[in-house]
Design a protein around this motif. Structure first.
Motif, PDB file in Angstrom:
ATOM      1  N   ARG A 345       0.805  -1.228   0.000  1.00 11.47           N
ATOM      2  CA  ARG A 345       0.000   0.000   0.000  1.00 11.47           C
ATOM      3  C   ARG A 345       0.836   1.274   0.000  1.00 11.47           C
ATOM      4  O   ARG A 345       0.305   2.372  -0.207  1.00 11.47           O
ATOM      5  CB  ARG A 345      -0.931   0.001   1.201  1.00 11.47           C
ATOM      6  N   GLY A 346       2.148   1.188   0.265  1.00 10.88           N
ATOM      7  CA  GLY A 346       3.014   2.364   0.221  1.00 10.88           C
ATOM      8  C   GLY A 346       2.782   3.304   1.392  1.00 10.88           C
ATOM      9  O   GLY A 346       2.209   2.939   2.423  1.00 10.88           O
ATOM     10  N   GLY A 347       3.208   4.550   1.207  1.00 10.51           N
ATOM     11  CA  GLY A 347       3.038   5.563   2.245  1.00 10.51           C
ATOM     12  C   GLY A 347       4.074   5.516   3.351  1.00 10.51           C
ATOM     13  O   GLY A 347       3.912   6.198   4.370  1.00 10.51           O
ATOM     14  N   ALA A 348       5.148   4.737   3.196  1.00  8.12           N
ATOM     15  CA  ALA A 348       6.191   4.682   4.225  1.00  8.12           C
ATOM     16  C   ALA A 348       7.021   5.962   4.197  1.00  8.12           C
ATOM     17  O   ALA A 348       7.182   6.602   3.157  1.00  8.12           O
ATOM     18  CB  ALA A 348       7.092   3.471   3.989  1.00  8.12           C
ATOM     19  N   THR A 380       6.521   0.415  -3.096  1.00  6.18           N
ATOM     20  CA  THR A 380       7.581   0.960  -2.246  1.00  6.18           C
ATOM     21  C   THR A 380       8.924   0.400  -2.707  1.00  6.18           C
ATOM     22  O   THR A 380       9.076  -0.819  -2.835  1.00  6.18           O
ATOM     23  CB  THR A 380       7.341   0.593  -0.774  1.00  6.18           C
ATOM     24  N   VAL A 381       9.868   1.292  -2.963  1.00  7.28           N
ATOM     25  CA  VAL A 381      11.211   0.892  -3.387  1.00  7.28           C
ATOM     26  C   VAL A 381      12.207   1.517  -2.410  1.00  7.28           C
ATOM     27  O   VAL A 381      12.252   2.742  -2.253  1.00  7.28           O
ATOM     28  CB  VAL A 381      11.521   1.347  -4.829  1.00  7.28           C
ATOM     29  N   VAL A 382      12.974   0.676  -1.754  1.00  9.05           N
ATOM     30  CA  VAL A 382      14.003   1.137  -0.828  1.00  9.05           C
ATOM     31  C   VAL A 382      15.361   0.715  -1.380  1.00  9.05           C
ATOM     32  O   VAL A 382      15.585  -0.472  -1.653  1.00  9.05           O
ATOM     33  CB  VAL A 382      13.805   0.553   0.579  1.00  9.05           C
ATOM     34  N   THR A 383      16.244   1.694  -1.557  1.00  2.73           N
ATOM     35  CA  THR A 383      17.583   1.419  -2.073  1.00  2.73           C
ATOM     36  C   THR A 383      18.606   1.807  -1.011  1.00  2.73           C
ATOM     37  O   THR A 383      18.600   2.940  -0.526  1.00  2.73           O
ATOM     38  CB  THR A 383      17.850   2.208  -3.363  1.00  2.73           C
TER      39      THR A 383
END
Length: 396
Positions: A345-348, A380-383
Protein backbone atom coordinates in the motif's frame (compact mmCIF):
# COMPACT_ATOMS: atom_id res chain seq x y z
CA UNK A 1 32.07 22.13 11.11
CA UNK A 2 32.19 24.15 7.95
CA UNK A 3 34.47 27.15 7.67
CA UNK A 4 32.72 30.44 7.10
CA UNK A 5 35.01 32.16 4.60
CA UNK A 6 32.58 34.72 3.25
CA UNK A 7 31.34 37.83 4.97
CA UNK A 8 27.69 38.05 5.82
CA UNK A 9 25.92 41.25 4.86
CA UNK A 10 25.86 42.49 8.45
CA UNK A 11 29.62 41.80 8.80
CA UNK A 12 30.66 44.07 5.93
CA UNK A 13 32.21 47.41 6.91
CA UNK A 14 30.45 50.47 5.49
CA UNK A 15 31.78 52.09 2.31
CA UNK A 16 34.95 54.15 2.71
CA UNK A 17 34.33 57.85 3.12
CA UNK A 18 36.41 60.99 3.54
CA UNK A 19 35.23 61.35 7.13
CA UNK A 20 37.06 59.05 9.54
CA UNK A 21 34.54 56.78 11.32
CA UNK A 22 35.22 53.98 13.81
CA UNK A 23 35.62 51.38 11.05
CA UNK A 24 38.29 53.49 9.36
CA UNK A 25 40.16 53.96 12.64
CA UNK A 26 40.01 50.19 13.24
CA UNK A 27 41.50 49.58 9.81
CA UNK A 28 44.23 52.17 10.41
CA UNK A 29 45.02 50.58 13.78
CA UNK A 30 45.27 47.18 12.11
CA UNK A 31 47.64 48.47 9.46
CA UNK A 32 49.89 50.24 11.99
CA UNK A 33 50.01 47.08 14.15
CA UNK A 34 50.97 44.93 11.18
CA UNK A 35 54.70 45.69 11.45
CA UNK A 36 55.35 44.85 15.13
CA UNK A 37 53.05 41.80 15.07
CA UNK A 38 54.51 40.57 11.77
CA UNK A 39 58.02 41.06 13.14
CA UNK A 40 57.20 38.94 16.22
CA UNK A 41 55.66 36.21 14.08
CA UNK A 42 58.51 36.19 11.59
CA UNK A 43 61.17 35.97 14.31
CA UNK A 44 59.32 33.13 16.04
CA UNK A 45 58.88 31.17 12.81
CA UNK A 46 62.45 31.78 11.68
CA UNK A 47 63.94 30.62 14.96
CA UNK A 48 61.74 27.62 15.77
CA UNK A 49 60.89 26.27 12.33
CA UNK A 50 64.20 26.83 10.64
CA UNK A 51 66.07 25.52 13.68
CA UNK A 52 63.85 22.46 13.81
CA UNK A 53 64.33 21.77 10.10
CA UNK A 54 68.07 22.24 10.38
CA UNK A 55 68.32 19.91 13.38
CA UNK A 56 65.92 17.33 11.94
CA UNK A 57 68.84 14.95 11.39
CA UNK A 58 69.37 14.86 15.16
CA UNK A 59 67.22 13.49 17.96
CA UNK A 60 65.88 16.86 19.12
CA UNK A 61 65.14 18.31 15.67
CA UNK A 62 61.72 16.75 14.98
CA UNK A 63 60.30 17.33 18.50
CA UNK A 64 61.47 20.94 18.31
CA UNK A 65 59.82 21.33 14.92
CA UNK A 66 56.58 19.84 16.27
CA UNK A 67 56.61 22.30 19.18
CA UNK A 68 57.25 25.14 16.76
CA UNK A 69 54.24 24.13 14.66
CA UNK A 70 52.07 23.96 17.78
CA UNK A 71 53.12 27.52 18.59
CA UNK A 72 52.36 28.57 15.00
CA UNK A 73 48.80 27.35 15.52
CA UNK A 74 48.53 29.75 18.47
CA UNK A 75 49.85 32.61 16.33
CA UNK A 76 47.20 31.84 13.73
CA UNK A 77 44.52 31.90 16.42
CA UNK A 78 45.72 35.31 17.58
CA UNK A 79 45.72 36.66 14.01
CA UNK A 80 42.15 35.42 13.44
CA UNK A 81 41.07 37.14 16.65
CA UNK A 82 42.72 40.40 15.55
CA UNK A 83 41.06 40.18 12.14
CA UNK A 84 37.67 39.62 13.77
CA UNK A 85 38.08 42.57 16.11
CA UNK A 86 39.54 45.14 13.67
CA UNK A 87 38.53 43.98 10.18
CA UNK A 88 35.21 42.25 10.81
CA UNK A 89 36.44 38.99 9.22
CA UNK A 90 34.52 36.15 10.83
CA UNK A 91 36.35 32.87 10.33
CA UNK A 92 35.65 29.66 12.21
CA UNK A 93 38.48 28.19 14.23
CA UNK A 94 40.05 25.02 12.78
CA UNK A 95 39.36 21.74 14.53
CA UNK A 96 41.82 20.78 17.28
CA UNK A 97 44.70 18.61 16.19
CA UNK A 98 43.82 14.98 16.95
CA UNK A 99 47.13 13.34 17.76
CA UNK A 100 47.59 9.61 18.05
CA UNK A 101 46.81 7.99 21.39
CA UNK A 102 49.59 7.61 23.93
CA UNK A 103 49.72 3.82 23.67
CA UNK A 104 50.47 4.09 19.95
CA UNK A 105 53.92 5.48 20.64
CA UNK A 106 55.79 8.75 20.30
CA UNK A 107 56.51 8.67 16.57
CA UNK A 108 52.85 8.45 15.39
CA UNK A 109 51.94 11.41 17.61
CA UNK A 110 54.98 13.31 16.41
CA UNK A 111 54.17 12.59 12.76
CA UNK A 112 50.60 13.83 13.20
CA UNK A 113 51.92 17.15 14.54
CA UNK A 114 54.49 17.49 11.76
CA UNK A 115 51.96 17.11 8.94
CA UNK A 116 49.42 19.56 10.42
CA UNK A 117 48.23 21.64 7.41
CA UNK A 118 46.81 24.43 9.59
CA UNK A 119 50.17 25.03 11.26
CA UNK A 120 52.12 24.99 7.98
CA UNK A 121 49.75 27.49 6.37
CA UNK A 122 50.24 29.74 9.42
CA UNK A 123 54.01 29.47 8.96
CA UNK A 124 53.64 30.59 5.34
CA UNK A 125 51.39 33.43 6.49
CA UNK A 126 53.99 34.68 8.98
CA UNK A 127 56.75 34.64 6.35
CA UNK A 128 54.64 36.67 3.93
CA UNK A 129 53.54 39.16 6.57
CA UNK A 130 56.91 40.73 7.31
CA UNK A 131 57.43 42.56 3.98
CA UNK A 132 53.71 43.28 3.84
CA UNK A 133 53.81 44.68 7.38
CA UNK A 134 56.68 46.98 6.47
CA UNK A 135 54.79 48.23 3.41
CA UNK A 136 51.43 48.80 5.14
CA UNK A 137 53.02 50.46 8.17
CA UNK A 138 55.05 52.85 6.01
CA UNK A 139 52.17 53.76 3.66
CA UNK A 140 49.69 54.26 6.51
CA UNK A 141 52.09 56.35 8.61
CA UNK A 142 53.01 58.61 5.69
CA UNK A 143 49.35 58.93 4.64
CA UNK A 144 48.37 60.09 8.13
CA UNK A 145 50.44 63.24 7.58
CA UNK A 146 50.51 63.68 3.78
CA UNK A 147 47.49 61.92 2.25
CA UNK A 148 45.04 62.04 5.14
CA UNK A 149 42.07 63.23 2.98
CA UNK A 150 42.17 59.95 1.00
CA UNK A 151 43.50 57.76 3.82
CA UNK A 152 40.13 55.95 4.29
CA UNK A 153 40.30 54.70 0.70
CA UNK A 154 43.95 53.69 1.04
CA UNK A 155 43.22 51.91 4.31
CA UNK A 156 40.28 50.08 2.77
CA UNK A 157 42.38 48.84 -0.15
CA UNK A 158 45.23 47.65 2.08
CA UNK A 159 42.94 45.96 4.61
CA UNK A 160 41.07 44.19 1.79
CA UNK A 161 44.37 42.55 0.92
CA UNK A 162 44.76 41.67 4.61
CA UNK A 163 41.30 40.12 4.62
CA UNK A 164 42.18 38.04 1.57
CA UNK A 165 45.37 36.76 3.24
CA UNK A 166 43.54 35.81 6.42
CA UNK A 167 40.80 33.99 4.53
CA UNK A 168 43.22 32.27 2.18
CA UNK A 169 45.85 31.08 4.68
CA UNK A 170 44.22 31.06 8.12
CA UNK A 171 40.82 29.63 7.24
CA UNK A 172 40.23 25.94 7.90
CA UNK A 173 39.81 23.74 4.85
CA UNK A 174 36.12 23.49 3.97
CA UNK A 175 36.29 19.90 2.77
CA UNK A 176 38.56 18.74 5.59
CA UNK A 177 36.46 20.36 8.30
CA UNK A 178 33.26 19.01 6.79
CA UNK A 179 34.73 15.53 6.66
CA UNK A 180 35.97 15.74 10.24
CA UNK A 181 32.53 16.84 11.42
CA UNK A 182 30.87 14.01 9.49
CA UNK A 183 33.25 11.40 10.90
CA UNK A 184 32.78 12.68 14.45
CA UNK A 185 29.02 12.58 14.01
CA UNK A 186 29.14 9.11 12.43
CA UNK A 187 31.35 7.82 15.21
CA UNK A 188 28.82 9.06 17.74
CA UNK A 189 26.00 7.33 15.86
CA UNK A 190 27.92 4.05 15.77
CA UNK A 191 28.77 4.20 19.46
CA UNK A 192 25.20 5.10 20.41
CA UNK A 193 23.77 2.35 18.21
CA UNK A 194 26.10 -0.27 19.64
CA UNK A 195 25.30 0.81 23.19
CA UNK A 196 21.56 0.75 22.45
CA UNK A 197 21.85 -2.75 20.96
CA UNK A 198 23.71 -4.02 24.02
CA UNK A 199 21.11 -2.49 26.35
CA UNK A 200 18.31 -4.00 24.27
CA UNK A 201 19.85 -7.47 24.34
CA UNK A 202 20.51 -7.24 28.09
CA UNK A 203 16.97 -5.99 28.78
CA UNK A 204 15.33 -8.64 26.59
CA UNK A 205 17.36 -11.43 28.17
CA UNK A 206 16.72 -10.24 31.71
CA UNK A 207 13.06 -9.31 31.41
CA UNK A 208 12.00 -11.83 28.79
CA UNK A 209 13.61 -15.21 28.28
CA UNK A 210 15.36 -15.31 31.67
CA UNK A 211 12.17 -14.52 33.58
CA UNK A 212 10.23 -17.12 31.63
CA UNK A 213 12.87 -19.79 32.21
CA UNK A 214 12.82 -19.05 35.95
CA UNK A 215 9.03 -19.38 35.95
CA UNK A 216 9.39 -22.61 33.96
CA UNK A 217 11.83 -24.07 36.50
CA UNK A 218 9.51 -23.17 39.38
CA UNK A 219 6.48 -24.64 37.59
CA UNK A 220 8.28 -27.90 36.83
CA UNK A 221 9.45 -28.05 40.44
CA UNK A 222 5.90 -27.73 41.69
CA UNK A 223 4.72 -30.34 39.17
CA UNK A 224 7.44 -32.70 40.41
CA UNK A 225 6.18 -32.26 43.98
CA UNK A 226 2.62 -33.04 42.87
CA UNK A 227 3.78 -36.27 41.22
CA UNK A 228 5.88 -37.46 44.13
CA UNK A 229 5.17 -37.97 47.78
CA UNK A 230 1.99 -39.02 49.53
CA UNK A 231 -0.33 -36.37 48.06
CA UNK A 232 -0.37 -37.49 44.40
CA UNK A 233 -2.31 -35.00 42.27
CA UNK A 234 -1.95 -35.86 38.59
CA UNK A 235 -4.57 -33.34 37.46
CA UNK A 236 -2.74 -30.38 39.03
CA UNK A 237 0.59 -31.71 37.80
CA UNK A 238 -0.73 -32.01 34.24
CA UNK A 239 -1.99 -28.43 34.39
CA UNK A 240 1.40 -27.24 35.61
CA UNK A 241 3.23 -29.16 32.89
CA UNK A 242 0.90 -27.69 30.28
CA UNK A 243 1.58 -24.20 31.61
CA UNK A 244 5.32 -24.91 31.56
CA UNK A 245 5.00 -26.04 27.95
CA UNK A 246 3.44 -22.69 27.07
CA UNK A 247 6.25 -20.86 28.87
CA UNK A 248 8.81 -22.85 26.85
CA UNK A 249 7.21 -21.84 23.56
CA UNK A 250 7.08 -18.18 24.59
CA UNK A 251 10.73 -18.29 25.72
CA UNK A 252 11.78 -19.83 22.41
CA UNK A 253 9.89 -17.15 20.49
CA UNK A 254 11.56 -14.40 22.50
CA UNK A 255 14.97 -15.97 21.93
CA UNK A 256 14.28 -16.12 18.20
CA UNK A 257 13.27 -12.45 18.21
CA UNK A 258 16.40 -11.60 20.15
CA UNK A 259 18.59 -13.57 17.73
CA UNK A 260 17.43 -11.35 14.88
CA UNK A 261 19.84 -8.70 16.17
CA UNK A 262 22.78 -11.14 16.04
CA UNK A 263 24.36 -12.25 12.75
CA UNK A 264 23.16 -15.79 12.07
CA UNK A 265 25.53 -18.66 11.45
CA UNK A 266 24.27 -19.04 7.89
CA UNK A 267 25.47 -15.50 7.09
CA UNK A 268 28.92 -16.19 8.50
CA UNK A 269 29.27 -19.56 6.77
CA UNK A 270 27.49 -19.13 3.43
CA UNK A 271 27.09 -15.39 2.80
CA UNK A 272 24.29 -13.03 1.87
CA UNK A 273 22.51 -15.25 -0.66
CA UNK A 274 21.72 -18.05 1.79
CA UNK A 275 21.12 -15.69 4.74
CA UNK A 276 18.67 -13.47 2.84
CA UNK A 277 16.85 -16.52 1.50
CA UNK A 278 16.40 -17.67 5.09
CA UNK A 279 15.02 -14.25 6.09
CA UNK A 280 12.74 -14.19 3.04
CA UNK A 281 11.20 -17.52 4.04
CA UNK A 282 9.79 -15.88 7.19
CA UNK A 283 8.13 -13.00 5.32
CA UNK A 284 4.33 -13.10 4.98
CA UNK A 285 4.56 -12.31 1.24
CA UNK A 286 6.46 -14.28 -1.44
CA UNK A 287 9.98 -12.91 -1.79
CA UNK A 288 12.32 -13.28 -4.76
CA UNK A 289 15.95 -12.92 -3.73
CA UNK A 290 18.66 -12.15 -6.30
CA UNK A 291 22.26 -11.78 -5.12
CA UNK A 292 24.77 -11.01 -7.88
CA UNK A 293 28.15 -10.94 -6.14
CA UNK A 294 31.35 -12.51 -7.38
CA UNK A 295 32.92 -12.25 -3.94
CA UNK A 296 31.84 -11.46 -0.41
CA UNK A 297 32.33 -7.98 1.10
CA UNK A 298 33.82 -7.27 4.50
CA UNK A 299 32.00 -8.83 7.44
CA UNK A 300 30.81 -5.49 8.81
CA UNK A 301 29.35 -4.40 5.44
CA UNK A 302 27.79 -7.83 4.92
CA UNK A 303 26.19 -7.68 8.36
CA UNK A 304 24.74 -4.21 7.77
CA UNK A 305 23.29 -5.31 4.42
CA UNK A 306 21.73 -8.39 6.06
CA UNK A 307 20.13 -6.46 8.92
CA UNK A 308 18.87 -3.80 6.52
CA UNK A 309 17.04 -6.36 4.40
CA UNK A 310 15.80 -8.18 7.52
CA UNK A 311 14.33 -4.97 8.95
CA UNK A 312 12.74 -4.02 5.63
CA UNK A 313 11.13 -7.45 5.23
CA UNK A 314 9.76 -7.23 8.76
CA UNK A 315 8.19 -3.89 7.85
CA UNK A 316 6.67 -5.50 4.75
CA UNK A 317 5.15 -8.27 6.90
CA UNK A 318 3.75 -5.82 9.45
CA UNK A 319 2.62 -2.84 7.41
CA UNK A 320 2.79 -3.23 3.63
CA UNK A 321 0.02 -5.78 2.90
CA UNK A 322 2.09 -6.74 -0.14
CA UNK A 323 1.49 -9.67 -2.50
CA UNK A 324 5.05 -9.92 -3.79
CA UNK A 325 8.49 -8.66 -2.76
CA UNK A 326 11.83 -8.61 -4.57
CA UNK A 327 15.28 -8.28 -3.00
CA UNK A 328 18.25 -7.47 -5.26
CA UNK A 329 21.86 -7.23 -4.16
CA UNK A 330 24.71 -6.35 -6.50
CA UNK A 331 28.04 -4.57 -6.69
CA UNK A 332 28.64 -1.40 -8.72
CA UNK A 333 32.32 -0.39 -8.74
CA UNK A 334 33.22 0.28 -5.11
CA UNK A 335 29.65 0.27 -3.77
CA UNK A 336 27.34 -2.51 -2.58
CA UNK A 337 23.74 -1.85 -3.60
CA UNK A 338 20.68 -3.38 -1.95
CA UNK A 339 17.16 -2.79 -3.27
CA UNK A 340 13.92 -4.05 -1.71
CA UNK A 341 10.68 -3.52 -3.65
CA UNK A 342 7.13 -4.50 -2.74
CA UNK A 343 3.69 -3.92 -4.29
CA UNK A 344 2.02 -3.03 -1.00
CA UNK A 345 0.00 0.00 0.00
CA UNK A 346 3.01 2.36 0.22
CA UNK A 347 3.04 5.56 2.24
CA UNK A 348 6.19 4.68 4.22
CA UNK A 349 8.36 7.54 5.47
CA UNK A 350 11.50 8.07 7.51
CA UNK A 351 9.49 9.52 10.39
CA UNK A 352 6.68 7.00 10.26
CA UNK A 353 7.84 4.96 13.26
CA UNK A 354 8.81 1.89 11.21
CA UNK A 355 12.53 2.00 11.94
CA UNK A 356 13.43 3.62 8.62
CA UNK A 357 15.18 6.53 10.33
CA UNK A 358 17.34 4.11 12.33
CA UNK A 359 18.33 2.29 9.15
CA UNK A 360 19.25 5.58 7.48
CA UNK A 361 21.43 6.54 10.48
CA UNK A 362 23.21 3.19 10.48
CA UNK A 363 23.95 3.41 6.79
CA UNK A 364 25.09 7.01 7.08
CA UNK A 365 27.51 6.04 9.86
CA UNK A 366 29.51 3.94 7.37
CA UNK A 367 29.32 6.39 4.44
CA UNK A 368 26.23 4.70 3.06
CA UNK A 369 23.05 6.07 1.54
CA UNK A 370 19.39 5.24 2.19
CA UNK A 371 16.80 6.23 -0.41
CA UNK A 372 13.08 5.65 0.19
CA UNK A 373 10.45 5.97 -2.56
CA UNK A 374 7.01 5.03 -1.25
CA UNK A 375 4.04 6.91 -2.74
CA UNK A 376 0.62 6.26 -1.25
CA UNK A 377 -0.83 3.22 -2.99
CA UNK A 378 2.60 1.77 -3.72
CA UNK A 379 4.88 0.42 -4.86
CA UNK A 380 7.58 0.96 -2.25
CA UNK A 381 11.21 0.89 -3.39
CA UNK A 382 14.00 1.14 -0.83
CA UNK A 383 17.58 1.42 -2.07
CA UNK A 384 20.53 1.10 0.30
CA UNK A 385 24.06 1.86 -0.81
CA UNK A 386 27.11 0.77 1.16
CA UNK A 387 30.84 1.21 0.54
CA UNK A 388 32.46 -1.97 -0.75
CA UNK A 389 35.29 -3.11 1.46
CA UNK A 390 37.36 -6.16 0.75
CA UNK A 391 36.91 -9.08 3.07
CA UNK A 392 39.90 -9.82 5.29
CA UNK A 393 41.27 -13.34 4.94
CA UNK A 394 40.09 -15.61 7.71
CA UNK A 395 42.81 -16.65 10.14
CA UNK A 396 43.20 -20.39 10.75
Amino acid sequence: MTASITLHDNDRPPPARFAFDRHTWKEISHLLANLPIALIGFVYVAITILTGVTLSVTVIGLPLLALGLAGARLLGKAERARARALLGVRIEEPSPLHTARRREGLFPRLWTSLKDPVAWRTVLYEFIRLPWGVLTFSVTLVSLFVLWPVLPFIARGLTNADRAMVRGLLSPSDELERRIAELESDRGVVVDTAAADLRRIERDLHDGAQARLVALAMGLGLAKEKLSGDALDTTAAAAMVDEAHGEVKLALQELRDLARGIPPAVLTDRGLDAALSSVAARCTAPVKVTVDLMERPAEAIEGIAYFTVSELLQNVSKHAQAKSVSVDVWRANDRLLVQVQDDGRGGASLDGGTGMAGLAERLGAVDGLFVLDSPVGGPTVVTAELPWRERAPRRP
